[in-house]
Design an enzyme around this catalytic site. Sequence first.
Site, mmCIF file in Angstrom:
data_model
loop_
_atom_site.group_PDB
_atom_site.id
_atom_site.type_symbol
_atom_site.label_atom_id
_atom_site.label_comp_id
_atom_site.label_asym_id
_atom_site.label_seq_id
_atom_site.Cartn_x
_atom_site.Cartn_y
_atom_site.Cartn_z
ATOM 1 N N HIS A 178 37.424 37.145 31.272
ATOM 2 C CA HIS A 178 38.484 37.454 32.245
ATOM 3 C C HIS A 178 38.542 38.930 32.623
ATOM 4 C CE1 HIS A 178 39.525 33.959 29.714
ATOM 5 N NE2 HIS A 178 39.661 33.408 30.899
ATOM 6 N N CYS A 179 37.381 39.587 32.728
ATOM 7 C CA CYS A 179 37.297 41.024 33.082
ATOM 8 C C CYS A 179 38.133 41.899 32.148
ATOM 9 C CB CYS A 179 37.753 41.281 34.526
ATOM 10 S SG CYS A 179 36.711 40.545 35.755
ATOM 11 N N ALA A 180 38.374 41.435 30.935
ATOM 12 C CA ALA A 180 39.201 42.226 30.013
ATOM 13 C C ALA A 180 38.651 42.105 28.593
ATOM 14 C CB ALA A 180 40.657 41.761 30.092
#
Length: 385
Positions: free
Chosen positions: A336-338
Amino acid sequence: MIYLDNAATSHPKPPAVYERVDYVLRDCSANPGRSGHAMAIEAARIIFEARESIAQLFNISDPDRIIFTPNATGALNLAMLGMLKPGDRCVTTTMEHNSVVRPLHALSEKGVTAAKVGAALDGSIDPRAIAAAIDARTRLVVVTHASNVVGTISPIAEIISLAHDRGVPVLVDAAQTAGSVPIDVSALGVDLLACPGHKGLYGPQGTGFLYIAPYLNPEPILFGGTGSRSDLETMPDFAPDRYEAGTQNTPGIAGLGAGVEFLLERGVNEIRAHEVALMRRLMDGLASIDGLTIYGPRDPAQKTGVVLFTFDGVDPAEIGDRLDTEFGIAVRVGLHCAPQAHRTIGTFPAGGVRMSPGFFNTAEEIDRTVAAVGQIAREGRVAAA
Ligand SMILES: Cc1ncc(COP(=O)(O)O)c(C=O)c1O
């Protein structure tokens, strides 16, 4: 299809959003703020009204301090690159999205340092830890209002108050909360607010904005035509023109304006109440499945409409793929891009399955989703036995 990926981009949009975009493209796709003819003036009026509606939703006293950007990433880049100079320090957290992590990394190559305050296993951030990390060189605190991985809502009132006691402005990343959790910019004293238009504000993709408090004057990061002070080689010194170079995304901003009007009519509290009810149903249902682990707070009131889970021994990517192809359920799997947030909660590197219901989902869709996950889980157990 059951769409449970609203944390990435909301779908569907309120009908007025489609109508407004269609109207602009067909009847007034002239260049706003450039020419003086009737159609250009109508295009400029639509943008002006969108700014006014956003100001009303977030209780922002001067709509001209709202800068349109292509997404939340554009807003975050403008805030950080515009505010931080070599030698400055920034305090942030380990729950941030790559749209904060990567600009700060790029800035580190220019002599800006970042202190990353750790979060608890459920993704919660302690405001006192942020306050303790602020030193004499700190020029900015950057904090997500809610984690896009587990939905945990950060105590931004306390964070802002403690940072202000130390004379440091706060950039709030409201990507996961704008439109679904009430945000009163004036009451909270938010200095910089970065929002996507295409998530909880129901606008089209390609929209977002940064609110800049009147007492801050970040450097622009884009230079070009604004239709104003064309005699100058420098950017105009007034907002929003100082930061809005080039032709605006008029159809997108028009749609965003219609999305925000929908929110003003319904009220963010009604949206929130529906999402909390769906989340309670979803989390209770998922929690009853053997071998499934839910991350983040169990109380839906402490989080946004995001639930992350893993299932013993099954790759999240496989679960996402089966939900999509066999059950028509759209979710998002992976990191999740995190990645730092996944490290913090213990789900790195495989990540997890994220479901994010929105205002247009129904209880019946949630029940079908829980049944689908239950079936995948049972089959996974049989295959492993
Ligand atoms: C917490 C958070 N910040 C920033 C962003 C970036 O938003 P955008 O895709 O609009 O640039 C996202 C997107 O998912 C997000 O969840």
